[in-house]
Design a protein around this motif. Sequence first.
Motif, PDB file in Angstrom:
ATOM      1  N   TYR A 110      54.139 -51.917  -1.897  1.00  0.00           N
ATOM      2  CA  TYR A 110      54.133 -53.130  -2.709  1.00  0.00           C
ATOM      3  C   TYR A 110      53.496 -54.299  -1.940  1.00  0.00           C
ATOM      4  N   GLU A 111      53.908 -54.446  -0.678  1.00  0.00           N
ATOM      5  CA  GLU A 111      53.380 -55.536   0.157  1.00  0.00           C
ATOM      6  C   GLU A 111      51.864 -55.437   0.339  1.00  0.00           C
ATOM      7  N   ASN A 112      51.402 -54.218   0.638  1.00  0.00           N
ATOM      8  CA  ASN A 112      49.992 -54.028   1.014  1.00  0.00           C
ATOM      9  C   ASN A 112      49.068 -53.691  -0.148  1.00  0.00           C
ATOM     10  N   GLY A 113      49.633 -53.118  -1.211  1.00  0.00           N
ATOM     11  CA  GLY A 113      48.798 -52.628  -2.302  1.00  0.00           C
ATOM     12  C   GLY A 113      48.123 -51.323  -1.924  1.00  0.00           C
ATOM     13  N   GLY A 114      47.320 -50.796  -2.846  1.00  0.00           N
ATOM     14  CA  GLY A 114      46.630 -49.533  -2.598  1.00  0.00           C
ATOM     15  C   GLY A 114      46.536 -48.724  -3.874  1.00  0.00           C
ATOM     16  N   VAL A 115      46.050 -47.509  -3.735  1.00  0.00           N
ATOM     17  CA  VAL A 115      45.847 -46.660  -4.906  1.00  0.00           C
ATOM     18  C   VAL A 115      47.127 -45.886  -5.226  1.00  0.00           C
TER      19      VAL A 115
END
Length: 278
Positions: A110-115
């Motif tokens: 959640y903090e970093n994001g991504g796929v």
Amino acid sequence: MRRSVKTIIPTHTVLEGGGFQVRRPVAMGALMSPFLLLDEMGPVNYGPKQAIGAPSHPHRGFETVTYMLEGAMQHADSAGNSGDLNPGDVQWMTAGRGIIHSELPHPEFYENGGVMHGFQIWVNLPAKDKMMQPRYQDIPSDELPVVESVDGKIWAKVVAGEAMGAKAIIDTVIPIQYIHYRMKEDSNLIHNISPELNGMIYMFGGQAEISGKKIDDGQLIILDEGDKVEITSKEGAEFLVLAGPEIDEPISRYGPFVMNTREEIHQAVMDYQNGTLA
Ligand code: FE2
């Protein structure tokens, strides 16, 4: 006898609960017993603090199966179970008489994001098992059987059932096949599906041919009767094979509850409201 293509069902992209992007076959009502729902979650590329999931909600009368391909989720439930789902992991959750759980992006993700990419399917339970004790099977990727053909052209991960001699370690209430296949260019596969089971294939990458019909990315293929299916791919393909028995019983469904009668649905809603569902 080889199974031919009975029906090809296209998919469309919908936004679920708060904007969660899923690709889902249209005409879900026509989906094949015992499967009630098939959602391809994403693939979607979230920015930092953008990922969303499903906060606390109940289930009764069926099973939810989550298979992560990319990204990370975290689940927790009313019985005190909790855990992470990382790429390749499977959670086979038998709601039975009732659970209340949350399915959220992992805090770090959640903090970093991504796929985020994965699947959630719903498997119906026959009347005699709908009120069974809830059960979780959280299986990390490295414990799930993986098998490759001798020429290296076909790869399979066995979530449930059996493929190319490899047997699943997940225990299912009713006989289910759930296989993730990857086929390389110019490959051919014969996969056995026992004749008493309904069979379908969900293509989510590449192209293939089954019984002379061309199958594209995003199509759900309901198979006809037979004991095996032959799949040929010129350019490579990636898909799920799903099979299970016909549950010849009425379905009464309301949101997260799937029972046989309206009375049982009413009871489920009452139990949830009274705090006695789980
Ligand atoms: Fe759920």
